[in-house]
Design a protein around this motif. Structure first.
Motif, PDB file in Angstrom:
ATOM      1  N   GLU A 132       0.827  -1.208   0.000  1.00 41.88           N
ATOM      2  CA  GLU A 132       0.000   0.000   0.000  1.00 41.88           C
ATOM      3  C   GLU A 132       0.865   1.262   0.000  1.00 41.88           C
ATOM      4  O   GLU A 132       0.472   2.288  -0.559  1.00 41.88           O
ATOM      5  CB  GLU A 132      -0.932   0.016   1.221  1.00 41.88           C
ATOM      6  CG  GLU A 132      -2.073  -0.972   1.149  1.00 41.88           C
ATOM      7  CD  GLU A 132      -1.664  -2.410   1.468  1.00 41.88           C
ATOM      8  OE1 GLU A 132      -2.391  -3.319   1.030  1.00 41.88           O
ATOM      9  OE2 GLU A 132      -0.639  -2.623   2.147  1.00 41.88           O
ATOM     10  N   ILE A 133       2.018   1.208   0.648  1.00 34.84           N
ATOM     11  CA  ILE A 133       2.964   2.328   0.641  1.00 34.84           C
ATOM     12  C   ILE A 133       4.208   1.832  -0.076  1.00 34.84           C
ATOM     13  O   ILE A 133       4.945   1.000   0.437  1.00 34.84           O
ATOM     14  CB  ILE A 133       3.301   2.801   2.068  1.00 34.84           C
ATOM     15  CG1 ILE A 133       2.033   3.249   2.785  1.00 34.84           C
ATOM     16  CG2 ILE A 133       4.334   3.929   2.016  1.00 34.84           C
ATOM     17  CD1 ILE A 133       2.235   3.610   4.235  1.00 34.84           C
ATOM     18  N   ARG A 134       4.415   2.333  -1.306  1.00 35.01           N
ATOM     19  CA  ARG A 134       5.525   1.874  -2.136  1.00 35.01           C
ATOM     20  C   ARG A 134       6.736   2.758  -1.954  1.00 35.01           C
ATOM     21  O   ARG A 134       6.648   3.980  -1.996  1.00 35.01           O
ATOM     22  CB  ARG A 134       5.109   1.851  -3.602  1.00 35.01           C
ATOM     23  CG  ARG A 134       4.020   0.822  -3.808  1.00 35.01           C
ATOM     24  CD  ARG A 134       4.016   0.051  -5.093  1.00 35.01           C
ATOM     25  NE  ARG A 134       5.301  -0.246  -5.651  1.00 35.01           N
ATOM     26  CZ  ARG A 134       5.705   0.189  -6.843  1.00 35.01           C
ATOM     27  NH1 ARG A 134       4.934   0.966  -7.570  1.00 35.01           N
ATOM     28  NH2 ARG A 134       6.876  -0.149  -7.317  1.00 35.01           N
ATOM     29  N   LEU A 135       7.881   2.123  -1.734  1.00 34.51           N
ATOM     30  CA  LEU A 135       9.149   2.821  -1.584  1.00 34.51           C
ATOM     31  C   LEU A 135       9.966   2.627  -2.844  1.00 34.51           C
ATOM     32  O   LEU A 135       9.947   1.554  -3.439  1.00 34.51           O
ATOM     33  CB  LEU A 135       9.920   2.266  -0.380  1.00 34.51           C
ATOM     34  CG  LEU A 135       9.188   2.290   0.955  1.00 34.51           C
ATOM     35  CD1 LEU A 135      10.041   1.638   2.037  1.00 34.51           C
ATOM     36  CD2 LEU A 135       8.811   3.704   1.352  1.00 34.51           C
ATOM     37  N   ASP A 136      10.686   3.662  -3.217  1.00 30.16           N
ATOM     38  CA  ASP A 136      11.479   3.596  -4.445  1.00 30.16           C
ATOM     39  C   ASP A 136      12.939   3.932  -4.140  1.00 30.16           C
ATOM     40  O   ASP A 136      13.465   4.904  -4.644  1.00 30.16           O
ATOM     41  CB  ASP A 136      10.889   4.552  -5.485  1.00 30.16           C
ATOM     42  CG  ASP A 136      11.551   4.407  -6.837  1.00 30.16           C
ATOM     43  OD1 ASP A 136      12.123   3.337  -7.120  1.00 30.16           O
ATOM     44  OD2 ASP A 136      11.504   5.367  -7.625  1.00 30.16           O
ATOM     45  N   PHE A 137      13.546   3.127  -3.274  1.00 31.15           N
ATOM     46  CA  PHE A 137      14.979   3.268  -3.046  1.00 31.15           C
ATOM     47  C   PHE A 137      15.562   1.906  -2.704  1.00 31.15           C
ATOM     48  O   PHE A 137      14.908   1.044  -2.120  1.00 31.15           O
ATOM     49  CB  PHE A 137      15.333   4.341  -2.013  1.00 31.15           C
ATOM     50  CG  PHE A 137      14.644   4.232  -0.694  1.00 31.15           C
ATOM     51  CD1 PHE A 137      13.410   4.822  -0.484  1.00 31.15           C
ATOM     52  CD2 PHE A 137      15.236   3.554   0.354  1.00 31.15           C
ATOM     53  CE1 PHE A 137      12.781   4.723   0.732  1.00 31.15           C
ATOM     54  CE2 PHE A 137      14.616   3.459   1.589  1.00 31.15           C
ATOM     55  CZ  PHE A 137      13.380   4.043   1.771  1.00 31.15           C
ATOM     56  N   ALA A 138      16.803   1.703  -3.105  1.00 30.73           N
ATOM     57  CA  ALA A 138      17.443   0.389  -3.072  1.00 30.73           C
ATOM     58  C   ALA A 138      17.565  -0.206  -1.666  1.00 30.73           C
ATOM     59  O   ALA A 138      17.592  -1.425  -1.526  1.00 30.73           O
ATOM     60  CB  ALA A 138      18.814   0.470  -3.722  1.00 30.73           C
ATOM     61  N   ALA A 139      17.649   0.603  -0.632  1.00 28.10           N
ATOM     62  CA  ALA A 139      17.825   0.082   0.723  1.00 28.10           C
ATOM     63  C   ALA A 139      16.572  -0.578   1.274  1.00 28.10           C
ATOM     64  O   ALA A 139      16.613  -1.237   2.302  1.00 28.10           O
ATOM     65  CB  ALA A 139      18.277   1.198   1.659  1.00 28.10           C
ATOM     66  N   SER A 140      15.441  -0.402   0.597  1.00 27.29           N
ATOM     67  CA  SER A 140      14.203  -1.012   1.077  1.00 27.29           C
ATOM     68  C   SER A 140      13.995  -2.380   0.438  1.00 27.29           C
ATOM     69  O   SER A 140      14.407  -2.631  -0.688  1.00 27.29           O
ATOM     70  CB  SER A 140      13.007  -0.099   0.800  1.00 27.29           C
ATOM     71  OG  SER A 140      12.831   0.078  -0.578  1.00 27.29           O
ATOM     72  N   SER A 141      13.363  -3.263   1.193  1.00 32.46           N
ATOM     73  CA  SER A 141      13.055  -4.607   0.706  1.00 32.46           C
ATOM     74  C   SER A 141      11.708  -4.596  -0.012  1.00 32.46           C
ATOM     75  O   SER A 141      10.934  -3.640   0.106  1.00 32.46           O
ATOM     76  CB  SER A 141      12.987  -5.583   1.886  1.00 32.46           C
ATOM     77  OG  SER A 141      14.243  -5.686   2.524  1.00 32.46           O
TER      78      SER A 141
END
Length: 77
Positions: free
Chosen positions: A27-36
Motif C-alpha cells: 500500500e505504501i511503495r518505496l522507491d529506493f534500493a535500501a528497502s526490501s
C-alpha cells in the motif's frame, strides 16, 4: 516513516493494515534500493498504529533507531 537525512514527504495512514516496501502489492511503495520488497507493516490495533519490520534486509528505523521489536507510532515518527 521517512528516509534518514531527508525530510518527511507526506503523512499516509489509512485502513487497519498497510504493507510498506518496493513490491507492487504494498500500500505504501518505496522507491529506493535500501528497502526490501516487503519491508515493514503498519497495523492499527486498540486505537494505536504499530510499525513492525517484516524481515527486511537492512532493518527498519524510527527516529534514527533500529527497530528490535514492534514500535507504537507517535506523532512525528
Amino acid at each position: 516513516m521517512h528516509v534518514p537525512g531527508e525530510p518527511p514527504r507526506e503523512e499516509i495512514l489509512y485502513g487497519d493494515e498497510m504493507r510498506i516496501g518496493r513490491s507492487m502489492d504494498c500500500e505504501i511503495r518505496l522507491d529506493f534500493a535500501a528497502s526490501s520488497g516487503k519491508h515493514a507493516q503498519v497495523a492499527l490495533a486498540g486505537g494505536r498504529h504499530t510499525l513492525t519490520d517484516t524481515g527486511s534486509t537492512n532493518g527498519t528505523f524510527v527516529n534514527g533507531k533500529l527497530l528490535a521489536a514492534p514500535h507504537g507510532l507517535r506523532d512525528g515518527d
